[in-house]
Design an enzyme around this catalytic site. Structure first.
Site, PDB file in Angstrom:
ATOM      1  CB  CYS A  31       2.013 -17.529   0.189  1.00 48.95           C
ATOM      2  SG  CYS A  31       1.625 -19.091   0.946  1.00 48.95           S
ATOM      3  CE1 TYR A 170      -1.874 -24.066   8.161  1.00 49.71           C
ATOM      4  CE2 TYR A 170       0.342 -23.956   7.251  1.00 49.71           C
ATOM      5  CZ  TYR A 170      -1.026 -23.874   7.092  1.00 49.71           C
ATOM      6  OH  TYR A 170      -1.530 -23.602   5.847  1.00 49.71           O
ATOM      7  CG  HIS A 173      -4.654 -23.703   4.464  1.00 50.89           C
ATOM      8  ND1 HIS A 173      -3.909 -22.949   5.328  1.00 50.89           N
ATOM      9  CD2 HIS A 173      -5.705 -22.938   4.113  1.00 50.89           C
ATOM     10  CE1 HIS A 173      -4.493 -21.763   5.498  1.00 50.89           C
ATOM     11  NE2 HIS A 173      -5.591 -21.745   4.765  1.00 50.89           N
ATOM     12  CG  ASP A 266      -8.545 -19.950   4.638  1.00 46.15           C
ATOM     13  OD1 ASP A 266      -9.404 -19.265   5.199  1.00 46.15           O
ATOM     14  OD2 ASP A 266      -7.334 -19.872   4.909  1.00 46.15           O
TER      15      ASP A 266
END
Ligand code: ADP
Ligand code: SF4
Length: 684
Positions: A31, A170, A173, A266
């Site tokens: 991001c 994806y 997360h 992560d």
């Protein structure tokens, strides 16, 4: 200088399905909150990393449909064809430097509260939405599942039109619907998409195959997958289902992009994961189950660690988000044999905090991050000096060091005066605290370069007074003399000093960092809420003190929620045996005893005995020199206070301020940045 042959392996091309990455440096999706609201800034931010040698550059999360949108966060968007041109800006800019462009298509399911679209979010089974929003997601019907597959196909085709070379599916997360389907905790369906692992994987398999078909022959499909959630059997584990899923899908994607979940694991801060390659125990198995290339992350900043990953068969591509943010030119520097010029990420997660705050990216080590388009800043280039003037920088903390370095890069003759015998200011002190050693990199990177500059003179042990500064006759003076912690308890909660406090022996973080001894029972009052209070609690416990931490907030170090550390910090201080009292403030102090009161009910009070009281509330700018110099202002072309001396803040803010002062030196007393470029929606 030339590249060390030991690192040649990092510059080998890697085939990813039908496309070829020019080397092994891979900027994984991350991001930056430029995204759909700031497409020119987004393109410039990614382009500079392609210029710096990263072989693959990816977007951040890209929403594929308004039924999972991330407002107020600004990520990427590809809802329909009208979004394609802004992606073109990015892919063209990345291709210009010979890198591949990847897009992380994303459907966030119950992680997206849809505050903008107002569409009810979807999940495998009905459940509360993520966060504390008073809303629930509805269970998906078969039609919803068909829609979701179609949205992925449409987005994949648009990605091709936009020029991407790699399209992501994806499941990571804990943020995306495909991962939610994989987890029994969220997927309690009784149809063919729930129950057995085979059933829970079904949707991911279908989407992967759909997307592969949609992108055609000349584009790769990557699968981003979290192999482990670090919550034991309550989540996916690399040793059981995480492994089984990789085995089941092994040859379907063209690339495996693997990591651990959730985001706090992560992107673990250096305070909790000090070592490079910390994800290896959870991701190393992937290469044993697939013939496809594997990319993974682990805050890699050293070329040797990267080579080791490749040679030991752990990874094929070195993934990086933060190391590419801190140094967009990391690959070029390895290539050119300029290893010691790499600006190593310190793992502070200030970049992450900006995302959590829905604000454009910034970085402690790289002050140009996010400013590439907005202010036209480049991480490796800066305008040459506009004159032969000399410049004096007073104070060698983060602000002074960065300012001096950039002025030297510009070609000015720089004098850097520091009162103490060491460079680094606060980062030299703070890096001695538990878990903070990586902060020394802020100093080390700059000190190393400054010491090689012929146009820089460094004077240590040189505390300058106003008259000495005037006598030097240097026309430009930047005062970077830092800040000191307040002793009187004034902070967010207390606007005025507590009665009688001046008569007591109160300690501050500065005292502790200077080695002032503590009594047996230590009371820490934290009204600062960043790392300092909890770090000192840890230090004091390690030294064997009984420690009680009182804070007016409801959690310890509450701002570190933004750096993804808060939960880990609270767990750590509690495991160390620190007594934590939240939602309380100081109301009365006498020698050896504090009275605290509940912040909601002033009559709920308790008394706490202490031997040492440590105040972590707020800081004074240490600006005596600057204030004294104002009397001589007309003698200087530039007189500015910068960094903490101007306004105490984060290390990132001080580095930025020092950098900005160097860039805009010629703007003289009118030192605010020239009005920066803004992206204004066209009213057509
Ligand atoms: P910042 O984060 O803004 O860079 P720091 O507190 O880290 O601030 O650094 C300020 C530095 O300035 C410290 O190393 C301190 O010793 C030095 N300093 C303070 N006053 C003077 C002075 N009068 N002359 C020279 N150096 C000074
Ligand atoms: Fe690394 Fe901190 Fe920069 Fe993020 S802000 S890239 S963690 S140095």
């Amino acid at each position: 200088m030339a590249r060390d042959p030991r690192y040649d392996i990092l510059f080998e091309p890697v085939k990813i399905g039908p496309v070829t990455a020019p080397n092994r440096f891979y900027q994984v999706p991350h991001c930056n909150v430029l995204g759909h609201a700031r497409p020119r800034a987004e393109a410039a931010n990614r382009a500079v990393k392609a210029e710096g040698g990263w072989g693959v550059i990816c977007t951040q999360e890209v929403e594929i449909h308004p039924s999972a949108e991330l407002a107020p966060y600004v990520e990427g968007r590809l809802w329909d064809d009208r979004d394609i041109p802004q992606h073109r800006l990015m892919t063209d800019a990345v291709h210009e430097h010979g890198a591949l462009a990847g897009i992380e298509l994303c459907y966030n399911g119950f992680h997206a509260p849809n505050l903008y679209s107002r569409i009810a979010p979807m999940a495998p089974s009905a459940m509360p939405v993520h966060g504390l929003n008073p809303a629930q997601a509805r269970a998906m019907s078969k039609r919803d599942i068909a829609d979701l597959r179609r949205w992925h196909v449409e987005a994949a085709k648009r990605s091709r039109q936009a020029g991407y070379d790699i399209v992501y599916v994806y499941a990571g997360h804990n943020m995306t619907l495909l991962q939610h389907f994989l987890k029994p905790q969220y997927n309690q369906r009784s149809d063919e998409y729930g129950g057995s692992l085979e059933n829970r994987v079904r949707l991911t398999r279908e989407v992967l195959l759909d997307v592969k078909e949609a992108v055609g022959q000349d584009c790769a499909v990557a699968f981003r997958f979290a192999t482990d959630e670090l919550i034991g059997p309550d989540g996916l584990q690399a040793e059981s289902e995480g492994r089984d899923i990789v085995a089941m899908l092994a040859e379907i994607p063209d690339l495996w992009d693997v990591n651990i979940s959730d985001w706090s694991n992560d992107s673990s801060s250096a305070r909790f994961e000090p070592n490079e390659g910390y994800q290896e125990p959870y991701t190393a198995f992937v290469k044993t189950l697939t013939s496809k290339p594997v990319v993974g992350v682990g805050r890699f900043t050293s070329a040797d660690a990267m080579v080791s990953q490749i040679k030991r068969g752990v990874l094929d591509l070195i993934g990086a988000a933060r190391p590419s943010i801190a140094d967009p030119f990391l690959p070029s520097k390895i290539d050119a044999g300029r290893i010691d010029e790499i600006r190593e990420c310190i793992g502070c997660n200030i970049c992450v905090a900006q995302d959590m705050l829905a604000a454009p990216i910034r970085c402690t080590q790289n002050p140009t991050q996010g400013e590439e388009w907005k202010q036209g800043w480049h991480p490796e280039r800066i305008d040459t000096a506009a004159s032969d003037d000399a410049v004096l920088v007073v104070g060698a903390g983060p602000a002074g060091l960065e300012c001096a370095l950039q002025l030297a890069n510009r070609g000015y003759a720089v004098t850097l005066a520091e009162a103490t015998e060491t460079l680094g200011g606060r980062v030299s002190r703070e890096s001695e605290l538990p878990g903070m050693s990586s902060y020394a990199r802020v100093r080390d990177y700059r000190e190393n370069l400054l010491r090689q500059k012929p146009n820089v003179e460094i004077y240590l042990g040189n505390r300058l007074g106003a008259e000495e500064v005037v006598d030097l006759g240097i026309p430009h003076v930047l005062v970077a003399t830092g800040s000191s912690w307040r002793r009187d308890g004034v902070g967010r909660q207390h606007a005025f000093p507590l009665a009688g406090i001046e008569a007591l022996n109160i300690l501050t973080p500065d005292d502790i960092m200077h080695g002032v001894p503590l009594g047996g029972r230590v009371l820490i009052y934290d009204d600062d809420h960043y790392f300092m209070g909890s770090t000192l609690a840890e230090l004091c416990r390690n030294q064997g003190h009984d420690v009680c931490l009182v804070t007016p907030e409801s959690r310890v170090s509450v701002w570190t929620e933004n750096t993804l550390e808060q939960g880990k910090i609270q767990a750590r201080v509690l495991s160390l045996g620190v007594v934590v009292i939240c939602s309380h403030q100081l109301v009365e102090l006498v020698e050896g005893e504090a009275t605290i009161a509940n912040v909601y009910r002033a009559d709920l009070q308790q008394r706490l005995p202490f031997d040492s009281l440590l105040m972590v509330t707020s800081r004074y700018p240490q600006d005596e020199l600057y204030q004294a110099l104002l009397a001589f202002e007309d003698r200087f072309k530039t007189l500015r206070s910068i960094g903490d001396c101007n306004a105490p803040g984060t290390v990132a803010a001080a580095v930025y301020d020092g950098h900005s002062a160097a860039r805009y030196l010629e703007s003289g007393q009118d030192y605010y940045a020239p009005l920066f470029a803004r992206e204004i929606p066209a009213l057509d």
